[in-house]
Design a protein around this motif. Structure first.
Motif, PDB file in Angstrom:
ATOM      1  N   ARG A   1       0.832  -1.207   0.000  1.00  0.00           N
ATOM      2  CA  ARG A   1       0.000   0.000   0.000  1.00  0.00           C
ATOM      3  C   ARG A   1       0.867   1.258   0.000  1.00  0.00           C
ATOM      4  NH1 ARG A   1      -5.591  -0.604   3.205  1.00  0.00           N
ATOM      5  NH2 ARG A   1      -6.006  -2.811   2.880  1.00  0.00           N
TER       6      ARG A   1
ATOM      7  N   LYS B   1       1.008   4.192  -2.728  1.00  0.00           N
ATOM      8  CA  LYS B   1       0.760   5.572  -2.295  1.00  0.00           C
ATOM      9  C   LYS B   1       1.879   6.496  -2.755  1.00  0.00           C
ATOM     10  CE  LYS B   1      -0.204   8.341   1.841  1.00  0.00           C
ATOM     11  NZ  LYS B   1      -0.363   8.310   3.319  1.00  0.00           N
TER      12      LYS B   1
ATOM     13  N   ASP C   1      -3.761  13.309  -8.428  1.00  0.00           N
ATOM     14  CA  ASP C   1      -5.043  12.850  -7.888  1.00  0.00           C
ATOM     15  C   ASP C   1      -5.933  14.065  -7.690  1.00  0.00           C
ATOM     16  OD1 ASP C   1      -7.135  11.504  -6.756  1.00  0.00           O
ATOM     17  OD2 ASP C   1      -6.090  10.906  -4.924  1.00  0.00           O
TER      18      ASP C   1
ATOM     19  N   LEU D   1      -5.853  -0.231  -4.855  1.00  0.00           N
ATOM     20  CA  LEU D   1      -6.440   1.099  -4.724  1.00  0.00           C
ATOM     21  C   LEU D   1      -7.826   1.041  -4.068  1.00  0.00           C
ATOM     22  CD1 LEU D   1      -5.432   2.647  -8.162  1.00  0.00           C
ATOM     23  CD2 LEU D   1      -4.595   3.334  -5.903  1.00  0.00           C
ATOM     24  N   ARG D   2      -8.608   0.038  -4.414  1.00  0.00           N
ATOM     25  CA  ARG D   2      -9.945  -0.085  -3.808  1.00  0.00           C
ATOM     26  C   ARG D   2      -9.851  -0.369  -2.322  1.00  0.00           C
ATOM     27  NH1 ARG D   2     -12.191  -3.681  -8.876  1.00  0.00           N
ATOM     28  NH2 ARG D   2     -12.801  -1.921 -10.216  1.00  0.00           N
ATOM     29  N   GLN D   3      -8.797  -1.091  -1.930  1.00  0.00           N
ATOM     30  CA  GLN D   3      -8.607  -1.349  -0.499  1.00  0.00           C
ATOM     31  C   GLN D   3      -8.071  -0.101   0.210  1.00  0.00           C
ATOM     32  OE1 GLN D   3      -6.297  -4.942   0.103  1.00  0.00           O
ATOM     33  NE2 GLN D   3      -7.512  -6.086  -1.384  1.00  0.00           N
ATOM     34  N   MET D   4      -7.277   0.691  -0.487  1.00  0.00           N
ATOM     35  CA  MET D   4      -6.733   1.913   0.100  1.00  0.00           C
ATOM     36  C   MET D   4      -7.807   2.986   0.282  1.00  0.00           C
ATOM     37  SD  MET D   4      -3.123   2.183  -1.999  1.00  0.00           S
ATOM     38  CE  MET D   4      -2.819   3.883  -1.499  1.00  0.00           C
ATOM     39  N   TYR D   5      -8.809   2.968  -0.606  1.00  0.00           N
ATOM     40  CA  TYR D   5      -9.871   3.977  -0.565  1.00  0.00           C
ATOM     41  C   TYR D   5     -11.235   3.286  -0.486  1.00  0.00           C
ATOM     42  CZ  TYR D   5      -6.018   6.869  -2.242  1.00  0.00           C
ATOM     43  OH  TYR D   5      -4.806   7.502  -2.387  1.00  0.00           O
TER      44      TYR D   5
ATOM     45  N   GLN E   1     -13.851   4.050   0.964  1.00  0.00           N
ATOM     46  CA  GLN E   1     -14.994   4.960   0.931  1.00  0.00           C
ATOM     47  C   GLN E   1     -15.383   5.335  -0.496  1.00  0.00           C
ATOM     48  OE1 GLN E   1     -11.953   5.700   1.713  1.00  0.00           O
ATOM     49  NE2 GLN E   1     -11.337   7.615   0.708  1.00  0.00           N
ATOM     50  N   SER E   2     -14.494   5.077  -1.464  1.00  0.00           N
ATOM     51  CA  SER E   2     -14.773   5.414  -2.863  1.00  0.00           C
ATOM     52  C   SER E   2     -15.583   4.295  -3.501  1.00  0.00           C
ATOM     53  CB  SER E   2     -13.458   5.615  -3.637  1.00  0.00           C
ATOM     54  OG  SER E   2     -12.736   6.713  -3.118  1.00  0.00           O
TER      55      SER E   2
ATOM     56  N   ILE F   1     -13.781   3.176  -8.570  1.00  0.00           N
ATOM     57  CA  ILE F   1     -12.362   3.249  -8.937  1.00  0.00           C
ATOM     58  C   ILE F   1     -12.156   2.262 -10.076  1.00  0.00           C
ATOM     59  CG2 ILE F   1      -9.970   2.904  -8.218  1.00  0.00           C
ATOM     60  CD1 ILE F   1     -10.698   3.615  -5.405  1.00  0.00           C
TER      61      ILE F   1
ATOM     62  N   ARG G   1     -11.796   8.007 -10.845  1.00  0.00           N
ATOM     63  CA  ARG G   1     -12.508   7.923  -9.566  1.00  0.00           C
ATOM     64  C   ARG G   1     -13.944   8.418  -9.706  1.00  0.00           C
ATOM     65  NH1 ARG G   1      -8.664   9.514  -4.579  1.00  0.00           N
ATOM     66  NH2 ARG G   1     -10.314   8.345  -3.551  1.00  0.00           N
TER      67      ARG G   1
END
Length: 334
Positions: free
Chosen positions: A104, A108, A114, A143-147, A149-150, A153, A171
């Motif tokens: 991760r 990042k 972004d 990326l889906r695990q990092m965000y 709340q989104s 993606i 996004r």
């Protein structure tokens, strides 16, 4: 070269709209923000832990229905569509891989841009863009695990696993549709840096050669120039000559699989470190100079957002590729 950290297997969090494998058939209604998404990607995001191959199988067999009808994997959903999702036997499930903290952090640190619903990432070589075909976790899953709340993606385009450099991720649905439309119309600017073995032919700035995909008995996917292949075009610019190689800039006019790699091979200058299209003998010569990967890097991307804002992002060349160029320049002087 920064290595890709190992995965950490664990059960992923299950979203509220995910399929419950312990139940029977379920019907999911497509919300407005997911309109335009491919059905295979829609299912992949909800059938947590189910292999992508299994998803394609239930689509082919007609077990998945949209508005009571069969659909293919490339079908794009419409807001309000009702998706019938069949039960999946527990024996066919696997634990969903979860990206460790090291991976991760690597992703990042690789984010170049972004803003306004668009993300540009300097993808490390060795990291696939998505899971499947023996790869349990790719960039998009990380990326889906990092965000979490989104809700949206998605990849705008793809890069080969062994290719490093700039890749665009949307996004917002509107951004994905707009930028992909530009991509189809040839309005996206994508430029690559590649090291071609040997002396690039002087004056050879354009390669137009039809490409056809083939699958070997081993299951390996290969691409070759073939009269019955799809029209393919790449523009090359000679940047720097060395004793054993040539640094070139490559701009793919079309977007075929392995296009730059096969077109370089077609003119007699396969890319350094390419395990598919370059001979072992040539690759050994570059390994003695420290090259341990394919020398192909997505150096820049350029697009326009729905608002009209123009985005141009450059991706720095990885340190291991810069080190090889320095070594080749020293050989020129000696």
């Amino acid at each position: 070269m920064r290595s890709i950290p190992p995965l950490k297997a664990a059960a992923a969090d299950t979203p509220s709209d995910a399929w419950d494998p312990s139940g029977g058939v379920q019907f999911l209604t497509v919300p407005d923000e997911l309109a335009g998404q491919r059905i295979d990607n829609f299912l992949q995001a909800r059938l947590k832990g189910v292999p992508r191959s299994r998803i394609y199988r239930i689509l082919r067999k007609g077990e998945v229905r949209v508005n009571k009808g069969r659909v293919k994997a490339e079908y794009k959903l419409v807001a309000g569509d009702v998706v019938r999702v069949p039960p999946v036997r527990a024996a066919e499930q696997v634990s969903a891989p979860v990206a460790g903290e090291q991976l991760r952090q690597l992703v990042k640190e690789s984010i170049l841009y972004d803003n306004n619903g668009l993300m540009v990432i300097n993808k490390p070589a060795g990291l696939a863009v998505h899971g499947g075909s023996g790869v349990r976790l790719g960039l998009i899953e990380v990326l889906r695990q990092m965000y979490p709340q989104s809700r949206f993606i998605e990849l705008v385009h793809r890069l080969d696993r062994d290719t490093s450099g700039a890749i665009m991720v949307a996004r917002k649905r509107a951004v994905l549709q707009h930028v992909q439309s530009e991509l189809r119309n040839g309005q996206i600017g994508k430029s690559y840096l590649a090291l071609a073995a040997g002396k690039w032919p002087r004056g050879r700035r354009l390669v137009e050669a039809p490409l056809r995909k083939n699958t070997l008995k081993s299951g390996e996917r290969m691409v070759s120039v073939h009269p019955e292949g799809k029209p393919s075009e790449t523009r090359f610019q000679l940047l720097e000559r060395f004793k054993v190689a040539t640094l070139v800039s490559a701009v793919p006019v079309t977007g075929r699989t392995h296009q730059i790699r096969v077109h370089a091979q077609f003119v007699g200058c396969p890319l350094a470190g390419d395990s598919k299209y370059t001979s072992d003998e040539v690759n050994r010569e570059f390994r003695t100079r420290g090259l341990k990967r394919l020398f192909l890097h997505s150096a820049s991307v350029r697009c326009t957002l729905p608002s009209g804002e123009k985005v141009h992002v450059d991706a720095p060349l990885p340190s291991e590729l810069e080190a090889l160029l320095k070594k080749l320049r020293k050989e020129q002087v000696c």
